[in-house]
Design an enzyme around this catalytic site. Structure first.
Site, short mmCIF file in Angstrom:
data_model
loop_
_atom_site.label_atom_id
_atom_site.label_comp_id
_atom_site.label_asym_id
_atom_site.label_seq_id
_atom_site.Cartn_x
_atom_site.Cartn_y
_atom_site.Cartn_z
N ASN A 9 0.87 -1.11 0.01
CA ASN A 9 -0.08 -0.01 -0.02
C ASN A 9 0.96 1.24 0.00
O ASN A 9 1.49 1.61 1.01
CB ASN A 9 -0.85 -0.11 1.20
CG ASN A 9 -1.76 1.14 1.37
OD1 ASN A 9 -1.57 2.11 0.61
ND2 ASN A 9 -2.15 1.47 2.80
N LYS A 11 0.35 4.16 -0.19
CA LYS A 11 -0.38 5.44 0.45
C LYS A 11 -0.20 6.77 -0.42
O LYS A 11 -0.07 6.81 -1.68
CB LYS A 11 0.18 5.67 1.90
CG LYS A 11 -0.10 4.31 2.63
CD LYS A 11 0.06 4.41 4.15
CE LYS A 11 0.15 2.98 4.71
NZ LYS A 11 0.03 3.07 6.30
N HIS A 97 -9.37 0.77 4.86
CA HIS A 97 -8.12 1.25 5.57
C HIS A 97 -8.22 1.87 6.78
O HIS A 97 -9.06 2.92 6.60
CB HIS A 97 -6.96 1.49 4.39
CG HIS A 97 -5.65 1.70 5.00
ND1 HIS A 97 -5.21 2.46 5.57
CD2 HIS A 97 -4.85 0.56 4.89
CE1 HIS A 97 -4.20 2.14 6.16
NE2 HIS A 97 -3.81 1.10 5.86
N GLU A 99 -6.61 4.63 7.77
CA GLU A 99 -6.32 5.75 7.48
C GLU A 99 -7.83 6.35 6.85
O GLU A 99 -8.16 7.51 6.92
CB GLU A 99 -5.28 5.97 6.62
CG GLU A 99 -3.82 5.91 7.60
CD GLU A 99 -2.78 5.14 6.85
OE1 GLU A 99 -2.77 5.38 5.45
OE2 GLU A 99 -2.05 4.60 7.49
N GLU A 169 -5.27 -5.16 10.65
CA GLU A 169 -4.07 -4.19 10.65
C GLU A 169 -4.41 -3.48 12.12
O GLU A 169 -5.20 -2.42 11.99
CB GLU A 169 -4.17 -3.30 9.67
CG GLU A 169 -3.79 -3.89 8.20
CD GLU A 169 -3.23 -2.92 7.18
OE1 GLU A 169 -2.27 -2.69 6.82
OE2 GLU A 169 -4.22 -1.97 6.94
N GLY A 175 2.38 1.97 10.87
CA GLY A 175 3.63 3.03 10.56
C GLY A 175 4.27 3.64 11.97
O GLY A 175 4.89 4.62 11.77
N SER A 215 3.62 -2.26 10.14
CA SER A 215 4.92 -2.27 10.50
C SER A 215 5.66 -3.72 10.19
O SER A 215 6.56 -4.09 10.74
CB SER A 215 5.48 -1.78 11.85
OG SER A 215 4.93 -0.60 12.36
#
Ligand code: PGA
Length: 254
Positions: A9, A11, A97, A99, A169, A175, A215
């Site tokens: 991904n 991003k 996702h 985010e 996730e 991240g 991560s």
């Protein structure tokens, strides 16, 4: 047997030249592996989809949109439909996702519409779920993940489930460099398979691929993949470096 599935991904990263070079580099280094012993996908920013599709055209790597809108066409400024993603050569779409959930504010209901629109538009959705750190500390991980799975898959028939990948996730691991331990991830993956068994049946639950994300990197890919119910990885940061991502694909292929 569930075929391993490693996805990158990207991003809001890369640029036109850098994205194509990244895609080409990974495709060249994983010839004979990507799409054979392990499925591989990239999720570039929308504006680079066509150039990345062209860059991997001689490989079996699949490309997907980082998001999708559920309407087919019309006055939806800024949105991208399933048909548009298909039109430029996409096979996949990320739905929900973290985010999108926590930065943009998407609801389970909206994400469900995106999953359904992906499938009816001929795309393979990757439905992302995962708890916040406060939710884990309050021992609400299972409750949150169950809600996201049940609502995200509302009206998705058993037949349609063939198209779906789930990505677990944990938001606190994305991240942050704080990877869930392989045991923590495995525990939630087993829990998700249990929900799928209740919603559908055991055979279907055993056939759905569940990726881990948060991560994941070249150093921990093999141990994560060695867990029985971890079928792949959804990778952010480490998918932007050719060597790291290639190492992760190779770790999943063995
Ligand atoms: P990360 O992101 O690998 O950079 O933690 C994972 C993701 O958001 O899919």
């Amino acid at each position: 047997m569930r075929k391993p599935f490693i996805a990158g991904n990207w991003k809001m990263n890369t640029d036109a030249l850098g994205g194509a070079a990244l895609a080409k580099g990974i495709a060249a280094a994983t010839k004979g592996i990507a799409g054979e012993s392990v499925d591989v996908a990239f999720f570039p920013p929308f504006v680079y989809l066509q150039s990345v599709v062209a860059a991997v055209s001689s490989s079996l790597i699949g490309i997907g949109g980082q998001d999708i809108y559920f309407e087919q066409k019309g006055a939806f400024t800024g949105e991208i439909s399933a048909a548009m993603l298909k039109d430029v050569g996409c096979a996949y779409a990320l739905c929900g996702h973290s985010e999108r959930r926590h930065v943009i504010g998407e609801s389970d209901e909206l994400i469900n519409k995106k999953v359904l629109a992906s499938i009816s538009g001929g795309l393979l959705p990757v439905l992302c779920v995962g708890e916040l750190i406060e939710e884990r500390k309050a021992e609400k991980t299972n409750e949150v993940v169950e809600r996201q799975i049940r609502k995200g898959l509302k009206d998705v028939s058993a037949e349609k489930m063939e198209a779906v990948t789930i990505a677990y996730e944990p938001v606190w691991a994305i991240g942050t460099g704080l990877t869930a331990t392989p045991e923590q991830a495995q525990e939630v993956h087993v829990f998700i398979r249990g929900i799928l068994a209740k919603m559908y049946d055991k055979n279907l639950a055993n056939s759905v691929r569940i990726q881990y994300g948060g991560s994941a990197n070249a150093g921990n890919a093999a141990v994560l993949m060695s867990q029985k119910d971890i079928d792949g990885l959804l990778v952010g940061g480490a998918s932007l470096k050719v060597d790291d991502f290639v190492a992760m694909i190779k770790a999943a292929a063995v």
